[in-house]
Motif scaffolding. Sequence first.
Motif, short mmCIF file in Angstrom:
data_model
loop_
_atom_site.label_atom_id
_atom_site.label_comp_id
_atom_site.label_asym_id
_atom_site.label_seq_id
_atom_site.Cartn_x
_atom_site.Cartn_y
_atom_site.Cartn_z
N VAL A 136 -41.20 64.62 12.67
CA VAL A 136 -40.60 64.86 13.98
C VAL A 136 -39.13 65.23 13.84
CG1 VAL A 136 -40.02 63.83 16.21
CG2 VAL A 136 -42.22 63.32 15.15
N THR A 137 -38.43 64.49 12.99
CA THR A 137 -37.00 64.76 12.77
C THR A 137 -36.77 66.18 12.29
OG1 THR A 137 -36.56 62.43 12.25
CG2 THR A 137 -34.94 64.05 11.50
N ASN A 138 -37.56 66.62 11.32
CA ASN A 138 -37.41 67.98 10.81
C ASN A 138 -37.66 69.01 11.89
OD1 ASN A 138 -36.84 66.96 8.28
ND2 ASN A 138 -38.91 67.24 7.48
N TRP A 139 -38.67 68.75 12.72
CA TRP A 139 -39.04 69.70 13.77
C TRP A 139 -37.96 69.80 14.84
CZ3 TRP A 139 -41.81 73.74 14.54
CH2 TRP A 139 -42.20 74.14 15.82
N ILE A 140 -37.48 68.66 15.33
CA ILE A 140 -36.51 68.70 16.42
C ILE A 140 -35.11 69.04 15.94
CG2 ILE A 140 -37.82 67.15 17.91
CD1 ILE A 140 -36.00 64.87 17.05
N SER A 141 -34.93 69.21 14.63
CA SER A 141 -33.64 69.70 14.14
C SER A 141 -33.35 71.10 14.67
CB SER A 141 -33.60 69.70 12.61
OG SER A 141 -34.51 70.66 12.06
N LEU A 142 -34.38 71.76 15.19
CA LEU A 142 -34.19 73.05 15.85
C LEU A 142 -33.22 72.94 17.03
CD1 LEU A 142 -37.92 74.23 15.91
CD2 LEU A 142 -36.08 75.33 14.63
N LEU A 143 -33.03 71.72 17.52
CA LEU A 143 -32.17 71.50 18.68
C LEU A 143 -30.77 71.01 18.30
CD1 LEU A 143 -34.71 69.72 21.07
CD2 LEU A 143 -33.96 72.10 21.15
N ASP A 144 -30.48 70.91 17.02
CA ASP A 144 -29.22 70.30 16.59
C ASP A 144 -27.99 71.00 17.17
OD1 ASP A 144 -30.52 68.36 15.19
OD2 ASP A 144 -30.09 69.17 13.19
N ASP A 145 -27.99 72.33 17.16
CA ASP A 145 -26.82 73.05 17.67
C ASP A 145 -26.63 72.81 19.16
OD1 ASP A 145 -26.30 74.04 15.17
OD2 ASP A 145 -27.22 76.00 15.52
N ALA A 146 -27.73 72.85 19.91
CA ALA A 146 -27.63 72.62 21.35
C ALA A 146 -27.22 71.18 21.64
CB ALA A 146 -28.99 72.92 22.01
N ARG A 147 -27.65 70.26 20.80
CA ARG A 147 -27.35 68.85 21.01
C ARG A 147 -25.84 68.58 21.01
NH1 ARG A 147 -25.51 64.79 18.07
NH2 ARG A 147 -26.14 62.65 18.62
N GLU A 148 -25.13 69.27 20.16
CA GLU A 148 -23.70 69.00 20.02
C GLU A 148 -22.96 69.16 21.35
OE1 GLU A 148 -21.74 71.01 16.87
OE2 GLU A 148 -23.24 70.48 15.36
N SER A 149 -23.22 70.26 22.05
CA SER A 149 -22.54 70.47 23.32
C SER A 149 -23.01 69.50 24.39
CB SER A 149 -22.73 71.92 23.80
OG SER A 149 -24.10 72.20 24.00
N ALA A 151 -24.15 66.39 23.87
CA ALA A 151 -23.57 65.09 23.56
C ALA A 151 -22.09 65.04 23.91
CB ALA A 151 -23.77 64.77 22.08
N HIS A 152 -21.39 66.14 23.69
CA HIS A 152 -19.96 66.19 24.01
C HIS A 152 -19.71 66.07 25.51
CE1 HIS A 152 -15.74 67.30 23.67
NE2 HIS A 152 -15.93 68.19 24.64
N GLU A 153 -20.58 66.71 26.30
CA GLU A 153 -20.37 66.71 27.76
C GLU A 153 -20.98 65.51 28.45
OE1 GLU A 153 -21.22 69.62 31.63
OE2 GLU A 153 -21.69 70.30 29.59
N HIS A 154 -22.14 65.07 28.00
CA HIS A 154 -22.88 64.02 28.73
C HIS A 154 -23.06 62.73 27.94
CE1 HIS A 154 -24.06 66.87 31.89
NE2 HIS A 154 -24.32 67.74 30.93
N GLY A 155 -22.69 62.71 26.67
CA GLY A 155 -23.00 61.55 25.85
C GLY A 155 -24.43 61.67 25.32
N THR A 156 -24.94 60.59 24.80
CA THR A 156 -26.28 60.63 24.20
C THR A 156 -27.27 59.67 24.86
OG1 THR A 156 -25.67 58.97 22.53
CG2 THR A 156 -25.35 61.31 21.96
N GLU A 157 -26.90 59.07 25.97
CA GLU A 157 -27.79 58.14 26.66
C GLU A 157 -27.78 58.41 28.15
OE1 GLU A 157 -26.63 54.19 25.69
OE2 GLU A 157 -27.30 54.31 23.60
N GLY A 158 -28.88 58.04 28.81
CA GLY A 158 -28.97 58.20 30.26
C GLY A 158 -29.70 59.46 30.65
N ARG A 159 -30.21 59.47 31.88
CA ARG A 159 -31.02 60.59 32.32
C ARG A 159 -30.25 61.89 32.47
NH1 ARG A 159 -34.90 62.43 31.09
NH2 ARG A 159 -35.18 63.70 32.96
N ASP A 160 -28.98 61.83 32.81
CA ASP A 160 -28.21 63.08 32.91
C ASP A 160 -28.17 63.79 31.56
OD1 ASP A 160 -27.72 62.67 35.58
OD2 ASP A 160 -25.68 61.93 35.30
N ALA A 161 -27.90 63.04 30.51
CA ALA A 161 -27.86 63.62 29.17
C ALA A 161 -29.24 64.08 28.73
CB ALA A 161 -27.30 62.60 28.18
N GLU A 162 -30.25 63.27 29.01
CA GLU A 162 -31.62 63.62 28.60
C GLU A 162 -32.09 64.88 29.31
OE1 GLU A 162 -32.81 58.92 27.96
OE2 GLU A 162 -33.85 60.12 29.47
#
Length: 220
Positions: A136-149, A151-162
């Motif tokens: 799963v980790t290897n597969w969702i690494s496709l989202l790593d670049d998008a995750r950075e922005s 996480a920077h704007e919304h953090g990594t927890e809560g429904r807004d970030a999710e």
Amino acid sequence: MTTEPKDSPAPLQRLIEGYRRFRETGWTARRERWATLSEGQEPEVMVIACSDSRVDPSQIFDVDPGEIFVVRNVAALVPPFETNPGHHGVSAALEFAVQVLNVKEVLVMGHGLCGGCKASLTQSLHGAELGQGGFVTNWISLLDDARESIAHEHGTEGRDAERAMELAAVKVSLENLKTFPFVADKLANGSLTLRGAYFAISDGILHVLDTDTGKFAPAV
């Protein structure tokens, strides 16, 4: 820990009971439709959706058999075009849909409460071994670049970030689709269109991506 009542049918038996209902109401009652499908399939739309058991495209879009060509995987992801050896399941299905079936549209449908997107956001499976979350980790690494922005704007927890991560994942897959030469060619000549959508499990509302604004809005 919950357990099923002793008199509850086993999972396979429940599936067989469902099959029997299908034979009575879905197959026997529609023999003409199935006879036509036995000659081949001509779906106009390919749907790339998540494997999540709550978001079955056939139910959400209320389509007949043969109407949509469906691929489902964790987080409804499309990898970028690659030529390295390997087992490229999504790429193979995409190639078949676009080149052989000549679908007119490819729809990427993300959804609310997506476990794959949440794992990408929180990095909860980071470092896991294969068989323990590593695949799963290897597969969702496709989202790593998008995750950075996100996480920077919304953090990594809560429904807004999710939710932001879930919407971003759809856009990542749409951009990756454009890296396939046969997709790019058909986009250029107007014979193929890419679409994005998002199904909110909590309220059952489908949101469609406006490619001009980059925003998702409820389907009307």
